[in-house]
Design an enzyme around this catalytic site. Structure first.
Site, PDB file in Angstrom:
ATOM      1  N   MET A  21      10.744 -35.379 -29.794  1.00 35.64           N
ATOM      2  CA  MET A  21       9.987 -34.239 -30.314  1.00 35.64           C
ATOM      3  C   MET A  21       8.781 -34.743 -31.110  1.00 35.64           C
ATOM      4  SD  MET A  21      12.777 -31.285 -31.056  1.00 35.64           S
ATOM      5  CE  MET A  21      13.308 -31.846 -32.657  1.00 35.64           C
ATOM      6  N   GLY A  22       8.421 -36.012 -30.907  1.00 37.58           N
ATOM      7  CA  GLY A  22       7.224 -36.547 -31.540  1.00 37.58           C
ATOM      8  C   GLY A  22       7.433 -36.938 -32.994  1.00 37.58           C
ATOM      9  N   TYR A  23       6.315 -37.147 -33.694  1.00 38.83           N
ATOM     10  CA  TYR A  23       6.306 -37.681 -35.063  1.00 38.83           C
ATOM     11  C   TYR A  23       7.104 -38.990 -35.072  1.00 38.83           C
ATOM     12  CZ  TYR A  23       4.853 -37.122 -39.847  1.00 38.83           C
ATOM     13  OH  TYR A  23       4.214 -37.283 -41.043  1.00 38.83           O
ATOM     14  N   LEU A  24       6.669 -39.885 -34.211  1.00 36.70           N
ATOM     15  CA  LEU A  24       7.435 -41.086 -33.898  1.00 36.70           C
ATOM     16  C   LEU A  24       7.580 -42.017 -35.104  1.00 36.70           C
ATOM     17  CD1 LEU A  24       5.994 -42.080 -30.391  1.00 36.70           C
ATOM     18  CD2 LEU A  24       7.832 -40.472 -30.950  1.00 36.70           C
ATOM     19  N   HIS A  28      12.273 -44.305 -32.837  1.00 39.92           N
ATOM     20  CA  HIS A  28      11.722 -43.973 -31.516  1.00 39.92           C
ATOM     21  C   HIS A  28      11.141 -45.213 -30.844  1.00 39.92           C
ATOM     22  CE1 HIS A  28      11.078 -39.899 -33.545  1.00 39.92           C
ATOM     23  NE2 HIS A  28      11.846 -39.596 -32.527  1.00 39.92           N
ATOM     24  N   GLY A 138      18.739 -41.900 -29.059  1.00 41.93           N
ATOM     25  CA  GLY A 138      19.257 -42.605 -30.233  1.00 41.93           C
ATOM     26  C   GLY A 138      20.662 -42.149 -30.595  1.00 41.93           C
ATOM     27  N   MET A 175      16.442 -43.587 -40.052  1.00 44.20           N
ATOM     28  CA  MET A 175      15.107 -43.060 -39.755  1.00 44.20           C
ATOM     29  C   MET A 175      15.214 -41.698 -39.074  1.00 44.20           C
ATOM     30  SD  MET A 175      12.599 -46.131 -38.943  1.00 44.20           S
ATOM     31  CE  MET A 175      12.547 -47.536 -40.068  1.00 44.20           C
TER      32      MET A 175
HETATM   33  O1  PAF Z   1      16.410 -35.770 -30.109  1.00 40.78           O
HETATM   34  C1  PAF Z   1      15.389 -35.080 -29.883  1.00 40.78           C
HETATM   35  O2  PAF Z   1      14.279 -35.410 -30.294  1.00 40.78           O
HETATM   36  C2  PAF Z   1      15.534 -33.793 -29.083  1.00 40.78           C
HETATM   37  O3  PAF Z   1      16.706 -33.132 -29.387  1.00 40.78           O
HETATM   38  C3  PAF Z   1      15.380 -33.995 -27.560  1.00 40.78           C
HETATM   39  C4  PAF Z   1      16.486 -34.877 -27.000  1.00 40.78           C
HETATM   40  C5  PAF Z   1      14.029 -34.596 -27.249  1.00 40.78           C
HETATM   41  C6  PAF Z   1      15.476 -32.633 -26.843  1.00 40.78           C
HETATM   42  O4  PAF Z   1      14.502 -31.748 -27.283  1.00 40.78           O
END
Ligand code: PAF
Length: 270
Positions: A21-24, A28, A138, A175
């Protein structure tokens, strides 16, 4: 994305997807690094999926930083960033939902009604669009990983699901993109979550096997001003509650630090 994936598959290239969902953060990045080593084409998806947020949750204010994410993705060797809009993913309200039973009896699921239906359904959509051979998630979201693994197996999606260990800050905080919400004071109190798991693990190493004692040891470490949502001990495969540990068990917790809900977990085994 689908056209590109079709081309890569026709050329015999192995596609790896890291859904986010970004904001790495570095957690990530560890998934991307693992992904880079596992295939030819590394795809990062960034999509803040509205269907997995409850009405009183943080969808609208979920942190977003596309430029920063793309720089990190580039540095990690990502070939494609797939960043769909909500309108592209959901041109109309979906009538189809994926429900994964029993694995969603406890832990986060009863506290976040509909969350895992949203997760399983959007991940299935991402798999159909990106058509990866491998997808990496993760272990901080341990229940999510188990739900996705089972969904993929039950529906024969043909994607290998890989889980990667939790990445922690130097002081132990797991994190999370949501750590960005914490004030400096809350950040200090949030450390009690990983301390709670460490305290329970120390008791486990001393021979304690009873869930009540291990859960109590964890709860005793939780700082004032932190509200425990749950601390549960469950089987690592079935996610059903465990009374006495006889095989690997997952100690998992969720807590509100101020308004921010954080989760963490640790496997107790051996
Ligand atoms: O873990 C996440 O960031 C989200 O739940 C995912 C797996 C990308 C699904 O939207």
């Amino acid at each position: 994305m689908r056209i590109r994936s079709d081309d890569f598959r026709r050329d015999g290239r192995a596609i790896v997807l890291v859904p986010t969902m970004g904001y790495l953060h570095d957690g990530h990045v560890s998934l991307l690094t693992a992904g880079r080593a596992r295939g030819d084409i590394l795809v990062l998806s960034i999509f803040v999926n509205p269907t997995q947020f409850g009405p009183n949750e943080d969808y609208a204010r979920y942190p977003r930083d596309l430029a920063g994410d793309l720089a990190k993705a580039h540095a990690a060797g990502v070939d494609f960033a797939f960043v769909p809009t909500a309108a592209a993913m959901y041109p109309r309200a979906p009538l189809t939902r994926i429900v994964v039973d029993t694995l969603t009896d406890g832990l986060c699921s009863p506290r976040r009604p509909g969350h895992f239906v949203g997760v399983a359904s959007v991940v299935a959509k991402l798999f159909h669009v990106v058509q990866p051979h491998v997808a990496i998630f993760g272990e901080k979201d341990y229940q999510q990983l188990m739900v996705i693994r089972r969904m993929a197996a039950d529906l024969d999606v043909g994607v290998e699901i890989v889980g990667m260990p939790i990445v922690r800050e130097r002081d132990g905080l797991a994190m999370s993109s949501r750590n960005a919400y914490l004030s400096s004071d809350e950040r200090v109190r949030a450390l009690s979550l990983s301390r709670a798991l460490a305290a329970a693990e120390a008791r486990f190493r001393d021979g304690e096997r009873a869930a009540t004692a291990l859960i109590a040891a964890a709860k005793a470490e939780i700082a004032d001003g932190v509200t425990v949502d749950y601390v549960e001990l469950v089987d690592t495969d079935t996610l059903q509650p465990v009374d006495t540990i006889v095989r690997p068990a997952l100690l998992a917790l969720a807590a509100f630090v101020g308004k921010t809900r954080l989760i963490d977990n640790r496997v107790l085994s051996g």
